[in-house]
Design a protein around this motif. Structure first.
Motif, PDB file in Angstrom:
ATOM      1  N   LEU A   1      20.181  52.970  26.009  1.00  0.00           N
ATOM      2  CA  LEU A   1      19.002  52.989  25.143  1.00  0.00           C
ATOM      3  C   LEU A   1      19.419  53.044  23.681  1.00  0.00           C
ATOM      4  N   ALA A   2      20.419  53.891  23.372  1.00  0.00           N
ATOM      5  CA  ALA A   2      20.909  53.978  21.997  1.00  0.00           C
ATOM      6  C   ALA A   2      21.496  52.655  21.528  1.00  0.00           C
ATOM      7  N   ASP A   3      22.083  51.906  22.459  1.00  0.00           N
ATOM      8  CA  ASP A   3      22.674  50.604  22.124  1.00  0.00           C
ATOM      9  C   ASP A   3      21.648  49.476  22.132  1.00  0.00           C
TER      10      ASP A   3
ATOM     11  N   ALA B   1      28.554  43.181  15.152  1.00  0.00           N
ATOM     12  CA  ALA B   1      28.385  44.182  16.204  1.00  0.00           C
ATOM     13  C   ALA B   1      27.568  43.605  17.354  1.00  0.00           C
ATOM     14  N   ALA B   2      26.509  42.854  17.031  1.00  0.00           N
ATOM     15  CA  ALA B   2      25.671  42.247  18.073  1.00  0.00           C
ATOM     16  C   ALA B   2      26.449  41.230  18.892  1.00  0.00           C
TER      17      ALA B   2
ATOM     18  N   ALA C   1      23.517  50.957  17.631  1.00  0.00           N
ATOM     19  CA  ALA C   1      24.124  52.160  17.061  1.00  0.00           C
ATOM     20  C   ALA C   1      24.383  51.990  15.573  1.00  0.00           C
ATOM     21  N   LEU C   2      24.777  50.793  15.164  1.00  0.00           N
ATOM     22  CA  LEU C   2      25.051  50.550  13.746  1.00  0.00           C
ATOM     23  C   LEU C   2      23.763  50.590  12.931  1.00  0.00           C
ATOM     24  N   VAL C   3      22.709  49.995  13.446  1.00  0.00           N
ATOM     25  CA  VAL C   3      21.406  50.031  12.766  1.00  0.00           C
ATOM     26  C   VAL C   3      20.918  51.467  12.630  1.00  0.00           C
TER      27      VAL C   3
ATOM     28  N   THR D   1      28.305  57.525  12.766  1.00  0.00           N
ATOM     29  CA  THR D   1      27.464  57.110  13.892  1.00  0.00           C
ATOM     30  C   THR D   1      27.154  58.284  14.813  1.00  0.00           C
ATOM     31  N   LEU D   2      28.154  59.092  15.097  1.00  0.00           N
ATOM     32  CA  LEU D   2      27.920  60.276  15.934  1.00  0.00           C
ATOM     33  C   LEU D   2      26.901  61.202  15.290  1.00  0.00           C
ATOM     34  N   ARG D   3      27.020  61.404  13.990  1.00  0.00           N
ATOM     35  CA  ARG D   3      26.116  62.315  13.289  1.00  0.00           C
ATOM     36  C   ARG D   3      24.689  61.785  13.268  1.00  0.00           C
TER      37      ARG D   3
END
Length: 512
Positions: free
Chosen positions: A172-174, A314-315, A326-328, A368-370
């Motif tokens: 979902l995050a991706d 990334a896409a 995740a990048l967005v 990204t983790l944050r």
């Protein structure tokens, strides 16, 4: 059963037509409020200080460290507490949840000042929003009033929800990019929505219907009762504005002040709200890029093109396991965050993105983790879906993949796929809006908001006008979310309203 506790048409507001005022910030004065104001009706009750307060403890170091904000500013008192809220205030379901709160105040905050309650709804932890204010460039409002942030159910420090399988959560995050079987991300997200809905509905039984905005309003009123006061001041930011409006609908007589900062639109479908967010994110990226060029940042002469190209890469899978989704999330979240040293903040993101473009994803991975941790908890999936209305169909989302991919090149395609996030969730009762409200309401916002966008305000002022409320809007000309955490000028307008319920001139502007 839940796990044990742990971590309408556009219309103008009713009232006299006022010529817009302009609030001008001065470098040494910290900003000046709009000079024209509308006197409040004598019947507006003043918010009250708690008569029976919670048991507070210092939590500055742990909170700021957890959020990656560095050391808490000297002098600011940042404390945490918790209280029990009924699962269902009507008594249909017995039991309680644990609700987390934080309070920030300055050394000069008057001891008897009534607090301003803050809710960020499902966007992120309200406590994180409050910490962002403290770490940001303009926490001057704390000199007049303490602010108490209330985390929504399942988010931040409140009782957590742990309902999503790890693979489903990650996919979902991706935004469905790495989903099993590949294919179009819209189809992948529709399947993930089914899996996530089944998992969370089963996990939450029999509480699955208690995570909407109306129940979040009940939790805020439980705090009012705990304090033993008749009236409160309430600030809702982003999705939290829906919670604040639900509070006004259910508990209007207990409101002494109501502020809506960057509110998401009411009475609109999922696709419309998503496009408003995307437009705000694109505008924020443009503003970031302009400042990036001015400071000779690491992204070169065209930072916007550099960021857009990195998202495209990334896409396409060129950045390993770093997805476009995740990048967005990282970029839009970072663009919203206030920081006292904005140039250093800009350089942090620019340096991380430039390094990722060269093949070094270490610095970007930390960001990204944050940012993902701030917005992608299981509780946020549940609360967002519990407020979702008029979901898009897969066919419509696929059409928007193409349209938005061209119209909004950085954020559009991911946003179209994410329209499917809640498509399998049972469509809930619409969050309530007040039918009658005589309280003057202050609206804050900007046009470069990467979390909610700026186009939702007219629907909110229209709904409030129908309810009989006078409204005034103060617009900040900068970029970020929410507005009040970024601008001393906005905070002066906010403080003036909190003091006497007088509204500034509708259409007042605060410079960036």
């Amino acid at each position: 059963m839940l796990l044990a506790t742990g971590l309408l048409a556009t219309a103008c507001g009713a009232g006299p037509s006022l010529r817009p005022g302009v609030a001008v910030e001065h470098p040494h004065a910290g900003g000046a409020a709009a000079t024209t104001s509308v006197a409040a009706a004598p019947a507006v009750p003043a918010p009250q200080a708690p008569k029976h307060d919670l048991t507070w403890h210092d939590c500055a170091a742990t909170t700021f460290d957890q959020l990656g904000l560095g050391a808490a500013p000297a002098g600011v008192v940042f404390e945490c507490a918790e209280y029990a809220t009924p699962i269902d205030s009507g008594g249909a379901i017995m039991g309680t949840f644990r609700t987390a709160v934080a309070r920030a105040r300055a050394p000069q905050t008057p001891a008897g000042a009534a607090p301003l309650l803050l809710t960020s709804g499902g966007d992120r932890s309200s406590i994180a929003t409050l910490a962002g204010l403290v770490a940001g460039p303009a926490p001057a409002v704390l000199a007049a009033h303490p602010i108490v942030a209330v985390d929504r159910r399942g988010i931040g420090g409140s009782q957590p929800i742990d309902c999503l399988p790890a693979d489903t959560h990650r996919q979902l995050a991706d935004a469905g990019q790495f989903a099993t079987g590949g294919g179009d991300p819209v189809d992948a997200m529709a399947k993930l929505s089914q899996d996530a809905t089944i998992a969370c509905q089963d996990f939450l039984q029999p509480y699955q219907g208690t995570f909407d905005a109306a129940h979040a309003a009940d939790d805020i009123d439980a705090l009012r009762r705990q304090w033993q006061v008749d009236t409160i001041a309430l600030l809702g930011t982003g999705n939290g504005a829906r919670v604040a409006l639900a509070y006004a609908a259910k508990y209007g007589p207990h409101l002494g002040r109501l502020v809506l900062d960057s509110p998401e639109a009411v009475n609109t479908d999922t696709a419309t709200r998503a496009e408003q967010r995307v437009k705000g994110a694109e505008a924020a990226l443009t503003a970031f890029a302009q400042r990036c060029v001015a400071t000779s940042c690491a992204l070169g002469p065209d930072p916007r093109a550099a960021v857009t190209d990195l998202i495209r890469r990334a896409a396409a899978g060129d950045l390993g396991d770093l997805s476009a989704g995740a990048l967005v999330t990282t970029v839009s979240g970072f663009l919203g965050d206030p920081r006292a040293d904005q140039d250093a903040h800009i350089a942090e993101l620019a340096d991380a993105l430039a390094a990722a473009g060269r093949g070094d994803r270490g610095p970007l991975g930390k960001l990204t983790l944050r940012e993902s941790a701030a917005v992608a908890a299981d509780g946020q999936f549940v609360t967002r879906c519990s407020d979702s209305q008029q979901p898009a169909t897969p066919a419509h989302a696929k059409d928007l993949e193409t349209t938005w991919g061209t119209q909004y090149p950085a954020f559009g395609r991911v946003a179209a796929a994410r329209l499917m996030t809640c498509t399998a969730w049972p469509v809930p009762t619409p969050p309530p809006v007040p039918a009658t409200l005589t309280l003057p309401v202050l609206i804050l916002g900007n046009t470069a908001d990467p979390v909610t966008g700026g186009d939702g305000r007219p629907s909110v002022t229209g709904a409030l006008g129908v309810a009989g409320a006078r409204t005034a809007t103060v617009t900040w000309q900068g970029w970020g979310h929410p507005t009040f955490t970024h601008s001393a000028c906005v905070q002066q307008n906010l403080t003036g309203y909190l003091d006497d319920a007088g509204l500034p001139a509708d259409g007042s502007a605060c410079p960036a």
